[in-house]
Scaffold this motif. Structure first.
Motif, PDB file in Angstrom:
ATOM      1  N   MET A 115      48.175  46.145  41.852  1.00 20.79           N
ATOM      2  CA  MET A 115      47.654  45.648  40.578  1.00 20.79           C
ATOM      3  C   MET A 115      46.141  45.757  40.647  1.00 20.79           C
ATOM      4  SD  MET A 115      50.232  42.443  40.105  1.00 20.79           S
ATOM      5  CE  MET A 115      49.389  41.861  38.669  1.00 20.79           C
ATOM      6  N   GLY A 116      45.552  46.300  39.617  1.00 19.79           N
ATOM      7  CA  GLY A 116      44.104  46.458  39.627  1.00 19.79           C
ATOM      8  C   GLY A 116      43.580  46.853  38.277  1.00 19.79           C
ATOM      9  N   GLY A 117      42.365  47.355  38.291  1.00 24.54           N
ATOM     10  CA  GLY A 117      41.696  47.765  37.079  1.00 24.54           C
ATOM     11  C   GLY A 117      40.202  47.686  37.271  1.00 24.54           C
ATOM     12  N   VAL A 118      39.508  47.417  36.176  1.00 24.19           N
ATOM     13  CA  VAL A 118      38.061  47.296  36.185  1.00 24.19           C
ATOM     14  C   VAL A 118      37.710  45.930  35.614  1.00 24.19           C
ATOM     15  CG1 VAL A 118      35.896  48.245  35.283  1.00 24.19           C
ATOM     16  CG2 VAL A 118      37.774  49.782  35.879  1.00 24.19           C
ATOM     17  N   ALA A 119      36.771  45.251  36.271  1.00 21.78           N
ATOM     18  CA  ALA A 119      36.331  43.940  35.799  1.00 21.78           C
ATOM     19  C   ALA A 119      34.823  43.825  35.955  1.00 21.78           C
ATOM     20  CB  ALA A 119      37.025  42.831  36.573  1.00 21.78           C
ATOM     21  N   THR A 120      34.192  43.201  34.984  1.00 22.29           N
ATOM     22  CA  THR A 120      32.778  42.860  35.095  1.00 22.29           C
ATOM     23  C   THR A 120      32.724  41.422  35.579  1.00 22.29           C
ATOM     24  OG1 THR A 120      32.188  44.381  33.329  1.00 22.29           O
ATOM     25  CG2 THR A 120      30.586  42.651  33.870  1.00 22.29           C
ATOM     26  N   LEU A 121      32.202  41.247  36.783  1.00 26.19           N
ATOM     27  CA  LEU A 121      32.143  39.924  37.390  1.00 26.19           C
ATOM     28  C   LEU A 121      30.739  39.363  37.252  1.00 26.19           C
ATOM     29  CD1 LEU A 121      34.174  40.621  40.650  1.00 26.19           C
ATOM     30  CD2 LEU A 121      35.013  39.861  38.414  1.00 26.19           C
ATOM     31  N   THR A 122      30.661  38.117  36.809  1.00 27.13           N
ATOM     32  CA  THR A 122      29.389  37.425  36.673  1.00 27.13           C
ATOM     33  C   THR A 122      29.524  36.058  37.320  1.00 27.13           C
ATOM     34  OG1 THR A 122      29.994  36.487  34.523  1.00 27.13           O
ATOM     35  CG2 THR A 122      28.790  38.592  34.500  1.00 27.13           C
ATOM     36  N   GLY A 123      28.394  35.499  37.686  1.00 19.76           N
ATOM     37  CA  GLY A 123      28.389  34.172  38.266  1.00 19.76           C
ATOM     38  C   GLY A 123      27.074  33.914  38.966  1.00 19.76           C
ATOM     39  N   VAL A 124      27.143  33.052  39.982  1.00 20.65           N
ATOM     40  CA  VAL A 124      25.965  32.673  40.755  1.00 20.65           C
ATOM     41  C   VAL A 124      26.338  32.747  42.225  1.00 20.65           C
ATOM     42  CG1 VAL A 124      24.333  30.808  41.257  1.00 20.65           C
ATOM     43  CG2 VAL A 124      25.160  31.140  38.919  1.00 20.65           C
ATOM     44  N   ASP A 125      25.439  33.305  43.035  1.00 23.59           N
ATOM     45  CA  ASP A 125      25.644  33.369  44.479  1.00 23.59           C
ATOM     46  C   ASP A 125      24.325  32.991  45.149  1.00 23.59           C
ATOM     47  OD1 ASP A 125      26.574  33.807  47.027  1.00 23.59           O
ATOM     48  OD2 ASP A 125      26.784  35.973  46.814  1.00 23.59           O
ATOM     49  N   GLY A 126      24.352  31.913  45.923  1.00 18.18           N
ATOM     50  CA  GLY A 126      23.133  31.460  46.588  1.00 18.18           C
ATOM     51  C   GLY A 126      22.052  31.075  45.601  1.00 18.18           C
ATOM     52  N   GLY A 127      22.456  30.567  44.432  1.00 18.33           N
ATOM     53  CA  GLY A 127      21.503  30.149  43.420  1.00 18.33           C
ATOM     54  C   GLY A 127      20.999  31.275  42.531  1.00 18.33           C
ATOM     55  N   LYS A 128      21.413  32.512  42.802  1.00 12.96           N
ATOM     56  CA  LYS A 128      20.949  33.653  42.014  1.00 12.96           C
ATOM     57  C   LYS A 128      22.098  34.210  41.175  1.00 12.96           C
ATOM     58  CE  LYS A 128      17.573  35.011  45.458  1.00 12.96           C
ATOM     59  NZ  LYS A 128      17.129  36.033  46.388  1.00 12.96           N
ATOM     60  N   PRO A 129      21.839  34.454  39.886  1.00 14.79           N
ATOM     61  CA  PRO A 129      22.890  35.035  39.047  1.00 14.79           C
ATOM     62  C   PRO A 129      23.199  36.473  39.476  1.00 14.79           C
ATOM     63  CG  PRO A 129      20.863  34.721  37.788  1.00 14.79           C
ATOM     64  CD  PRO A 129      20.612  34.202  39.161  1.00 14.79           C
TER      65      PRO A 129
END
Length: 138
Positions: A94-108
């Motif tokens: 199962m798969g596809g394409v995804a745009t992932l957003t968020g915060v890591d170590g305080g940086k978007p």
């Protein structure tokens, strides 16, 4: 053992209706990643899980769980585009394409990934055993 013909007959595309238990496991896995739910990730990732991340580096189950549960990490809800589904016996891709957003170590962050999760039904439950991810152009 499946013959090549039987395997090809079992394989289907994005419109494939998944078995209810696999569909529930896949939804739970997406939610576990977004929520950083350690217990769910431990249940849904096989002990021998392996990730080839978008930088071409290998990561273990423990490393992936540590990443998703780290203080200062957040993954926003995401949608899978160009969905890929293949199913055979006790296995699936199962798969596809995804745009992932968020915060890591305080940086978007924002990254567009093409991914494939390989699922196996072991001991009566579905688990992800392997993931490969690569960066896609925006």
């Amino acid at each position: 053992m499946l013959t090549v013909f039987a395997l090809l007959a079992a394989v289907s595309g994005a419109g494939l209706k998944l078995p209810a238990d696999l569909a529930a496991a896949a939804q739970a896995y997406d939610q576990a990643q977004v929520k950083g739910d350690r217990a769910a990730l431990e249940r849904l990732l096989a002990a021998d899980y392996l990730l080839v991340n978008s930088r071409g580096k290998l990561e273990s189950r423990a490393q992936l769980i540590a990443d998703y549960t780290a203080p200062g990490f957040r993954l926003d809800p995401f949608t899978v585009e160009h969905e890929v589904r293949r199913l055979w016996g006790d296995g699936a891709v199962m798969g596809g394409v995804a745009t992932l957003t968020g915060v890591d170590g305080g940086k978007p962050y924002r990254v567009r990934l093409r991914f494939s999760d390989i699922w196996a039904k072991r001991g009566g439950r579905w688990q992800v055993i392997y993931t490969a991810a690569s960066r896609e152009p925006e």
